[in-house]
Design a protein around this motif. Sequence first.
Motif, PDB file in Angstrom:
ATOM      1  N   LEU A 186       0.358  31.321 -28.833  1.00 10.79           N
ATOM      2  CA  LEU A 186      -0.743  31.550 -29.775  1.00 10.79           C
ATOM      3  C   LEU A 186      -0.475  32.748 -30.671  1.00 10.79           C
ATOM      4  O   LEU A 186      -0.825  32.740 -31.855  1.00 10.79           O
ATOM      5  CB  LEU A 186      -2.053  31.749 -29.004  1.00 10.79           C
ATOM      6  N   ASN A 187       0.142  33.776 -30.123  1.00 11.76           N
ATOM      7  CA  ASN A 187       0.478  34.946 -30.935  1.00 11.76           C
ATOM      8  C   ASN A 187       1.408  34.579 -32.087  1.00 11.76           C
ATOM      9  O   ASN A 187       1.313  35.140 -33.178  1.00 11.76           O
ATOM     10  CB  ASN A 187       1.136  36.028 -30.063  1.00 11.76           C
ATOM     11  N   GLU A 188       2.322  33.639 -31.868  1.00 10.10           N
ATOM     12  CA  GLU A 188       3.229  33.223 -32.931  1.00 10.10           C
ATOM     13  C   GLU A 188       2.476  32.552 -34.070  1.00 10.10           C
ATOM     14  O   GLU A 188       2.799  32.739 -35.243  1.00 10.10           O
ATOM     15  CB  GLU A 188       4.289  32.262 -32.379  1.00 10.10           C
ATOM     16  N   PHE A 189       1.475  31.742 -33.748  1.00 10.74           N
ATOM     17  CA  PHE A 189       0.733  31.025 -34.782  1.00 10.74           C
ATOM     18  C   PHE A 189      -0.375  31.876 -35.400  1.00 10.74           C
ATOM     19  O   PHE A 189      -0.830  31.595 -36.506  1.00 10.74           O
ATOM     20  CB  PHE A 189       0.138  29.732 -34.202  1.00 10.74           C
ATOM     21  N   LEU A 190      -0.815  32.884 -34.671  1.00 12.45           N
ATOM     22  CA  LEU A 190      -1.809  33.817 -35.206  1.00 12.45           C
ATOM     23  C   LEU A 190      -1.083  35.129 -35.494  1.00 12.45           C
ATOM     24  O   LEU A 190      -1.156  36.084 -34.724  1.00 12.45           O
ATOM     25  CB  LEU A 190      -2.939  34.035 -34.205  1.00 12.45           C
ATOM     26  N   PHE A 191      -0.365  35.174 -36.607  1.00 11.63           N
ATOM     27  CA  PHE A 191       0.483  36.335 -36.886  1.00 11.63           C
ATOM     28  C   PHE A 191      -0.350  37.605 -36.999  1.00 11.63           C
ATOM     29  O   PHE A 191       0.012  38.639 -36.447  1.00 11.63           O
ATOM     30  CB  PHE A 191       1.271  36.106 -38.177  1.00 11.63           C
ATOM     31  N   GLU A 192      -1.457  37.531 -37.693  1.00 13.85           N
ATOM     32  CA  GLU A 192      -2.347  38.691 -37.822  1.00 13.85           C
ATOM     33  C   GLU A 192      -3.786  38.188 -37.880  1.00 13.85           C
ATOM     34  O   GLU A 192      -4.398  38.132 -38.945  1.00 13.85           O
ATOM     35  CB  GLU A 192      -2.008  39.509 -39.064  1.00 13.85           C
ATOM     36  N   PRO A 193      -4.351  37.802 -36.721  1.00 14.75           N
ATOM     37  CA  PRO A 193      -5.699  37.217 -36.718  1.00 14.75           C
ATOM     38  C   PRO A 193      -6.762  38.244 -37.075  1.00 14.75           C
ATOM     39  O   PRO A 193      -6.577  39.450 -36.891  1.00 14.75           O
ATOM     40  CB  PRO A 193      -5.854  36.726 -35.274  1.00 14.75           C
ATOM     41  N   ALA A 194      -7.875  37.746 -37.593  1.00 15.35           N
ATOM     42  CA  ALA A 194      -8.971  38.645 -37.961  1.00 15.35           C
ATOM     43  C   ALA A 194      -9.596  39.287 -36.730  1.00 15.35           C
ATOM     44  O   ALA A 194      -9.974  40.464 -36.757  1.00 15.35           O
ATOM     45  CB  ALA A 194     -10.030  37.867 -38.742  1.00 15.35           C
ATOM     46  N   LEU A 195      -9.692  38.529 -35.631  1.00 13.74           N
ATOM     47  CA  LEU A 195     -10.357  39.007 -34.427  1.00 13.74           C
ATOM     48  C   LEU A 195      -9.445  38.825 -33.217  1.00 13.74           C
ATOM     49  O   LEU A 195      -8.671  37.873 -33.161  1.00 13.74           O
ATOM     50  CB  LEU A 195     -11.660  38.228 -34.179  1.00 13.74           C
ATOM     51  N   PRO A 196      -9.539  39.713 -32.237  1.00 14.43           N
ATOM     52  CA  PRO A 196      -8.765  39.535 -31.002  1.00 14.43           C
ATOM     53  C   PRO A 196      -9.374  38.434 -30.134  1.00 14.43           C
ATOM     54  O   PRO A 196     -10.550  38.096 -30.261  1.00 14.43           O
ATOM     55  CB  PRO A 196      -8.863  40.899 -30.319  1.00 14.43           C
TER      56      PRO A 196
END
Length: 733
Positions: A186-196
């Motif tokens: 998931l971290n790979e697809f959410l490179f810089e997510p708005a929320l943790p």
Amino acid sequence: MEKAVEKYFPEHSNWDLPKFRQEQAEDIQIIAQGLKYTPSLVIYDNGEGQHPEDFDDTFLSLLRGNKNEIHFVQGKYNMGGSGALVFCGDKRYQLIGSRRYDESGDFGFTLLRRHPLSGEERTRKKNTWYEYLKIDGSIPSFPIGNGLDLGLHNRPFTTGSILKLYSYNLPSGAKSIITRDLNRHLNEFLFEPALPVYTIEGRRDKYPHDKNPERDLYGLKRRLEDKQDKYIDETFSLDCESEDIGGKIKITCYVFKSRIDGKSVKETKKAIRSEFFQNNMRVVFSVNGQVHGHYTTEFISRSLKYGLLKNYLLIHVDVTDLDVEFRNELFMASRDRLKQGDESSTLRNLVAKELKSSRLKDIYKRRKSSMNVESESTKDLVRQFAENLSMDEDMTKLLNQTLKLDQRSDNGKQKRKSPSSKQRKNSSRGGDKPSFEGHRHPSYFNLRSGQDVDGRRVITTPLGGQRTVKFETDVEDQYFDRVRDPGDLKISILDYSPNETKGGDELGHPDQVSDIFDIVKSSPDKGKIRVRMKPKSNVSVGDAYQTKVSLSAPGQNLEEIFWVKIGKPRKNNGSTKTEKSEPDLDNLIGLPELIPVFESADKGKATWANLADVIDMDYGTIMHPFVNEEDRLEKIFVNMDSRVLLNYKSSQSGEEGIKIAENRYLSSVYFHTLFLYTITKNRGYQIKQPPEDGYSQPEEVELGDYLKDVFDSYYSEFLLNFETGVLIEAIAD
């Protein structure tokens, strides 16, 4: 998205601290329940929530476009929830429950599934369909008072939404402990997510030894920064604004160390892939921090021609600020891959072009220079091998097509002389310069380009060309790219002076920078910041623009103001490249360099140890082909202490027999590598390997990697021990 976070989560800067990040992450939870390898996933979002009577128009609607006007959500096609159904076991069951955020209504729920066709329906229907549960024509609902115990972490369910995906088919590599394996995916697809987000392993009985059943995730960018000292060698970025793509993009490169924690090259590559490249996404394209498409290592090898870096490079391309119409033509509706079209080709070419003229070029050269080990000359040996080959004209031309064999002069000497090892060392070192120690925030920002003309600083850039403007500062290299408290460089037009043919020197109205120039801004590099400015076609020679460049700093931004004048186009000197004469092919100068490599320095100068930063050699390795940035086979490293050769030599008697064995091994490996590479390359064959997960698209394998694997997999042993004469005699008998 960024503005929405600033507005609705004013304390978001605290999320860099674990305690505050985990508290926020509790509002979005992913929980694994049930079976070990096909768990059910519960996804909880303490967000807006929906009234039961609104389910039909929200959760259960398709293609309604009800999010099209909301710029701080990713949804566009209104199909997100349905996309997970195909992975929900054989029956495709999915549960949805929700209650409005203000507690103004009941808790509603429904169950979705793929309709099971009856025997009679199978004879009439071509396809099945999806359906959802209603009771007496309504979404079932009931009051929940102070909340429900739905197995959430650290809270009851009171408001928001919750989904349960039954028997979810997770990808290979994510089927084990989800707080470790799925978290990385998931971290790979959410490179810089708005929320943790919180991932929670609810199958404690299945993994009793797991010490971290709850882990928050906050995107790959933050993981890279947190592990920077261990894994990352260099980071830099480019801000590119071009009329070709109708907007601007930001390209950020993360270059990994070739060796970490004393590990070998092979172990390091494995560790890097496990931590950051579970899905082999080496170039990722994101919108609002979410990855929408990617390239594999083929982009690094094929478009950049930097094969040495393919296992050590992550490129992030932020396309959030592209023109909307251009961006819409880049990605499939599923937002998991790029389309094949003019727009994606234009973007690919732009990214490759900018990176090949960036710091990445110097990084590649430094990595490549570590392969320039001193070795005994093997040119005479190669020449001797070549003289014993029966090579007709067609075969020689075949080699020349791939290798571009060099000419020789009449006296037999090479026309071009390779630099000495001493020269190479001096070149790679770049002189003894004092090390740069950057500060977290800049204290000065000075222009280092242009000339003073009548009291004004003027920089001239040619029409149809470009000009790099240089600045000097004392801020650290990661200033623009770090997660915590990043800085920025802004360019604006203050004034405009047209050329005389447009009516004198009266000042006009300032324009946007993007209306006048294509801009590429580089991140700081040891105190240097470069801005490349390319005039657009709508400007004229003699136009001048008063420009302000501001570097953000605490308290007050640091600024430089200067004039950019459009100069005359650069003249072509009229010279044209003449076709090269056919080389003297008989001498075969230009063949790949043959480099014997030994386990220890007492046997030879090229050793496993002094190549260990770029090549991983052990007793099981036969050879390593190096293909340079010009796509030419430049060197062939042959392991002289391989298990195959040691076993073969043990069957020989006497010093002469051992020498013959070594020469046979060298010549067999060298020329088989050479011809296999040449033929495969010229024929345009592509080698693909089935994916590990069993259902993704086959991955293309680099030709050099394929050949190395072939030789390591008994091929070299076959070459040494196979005797054609013996086979003919056996057949004759």
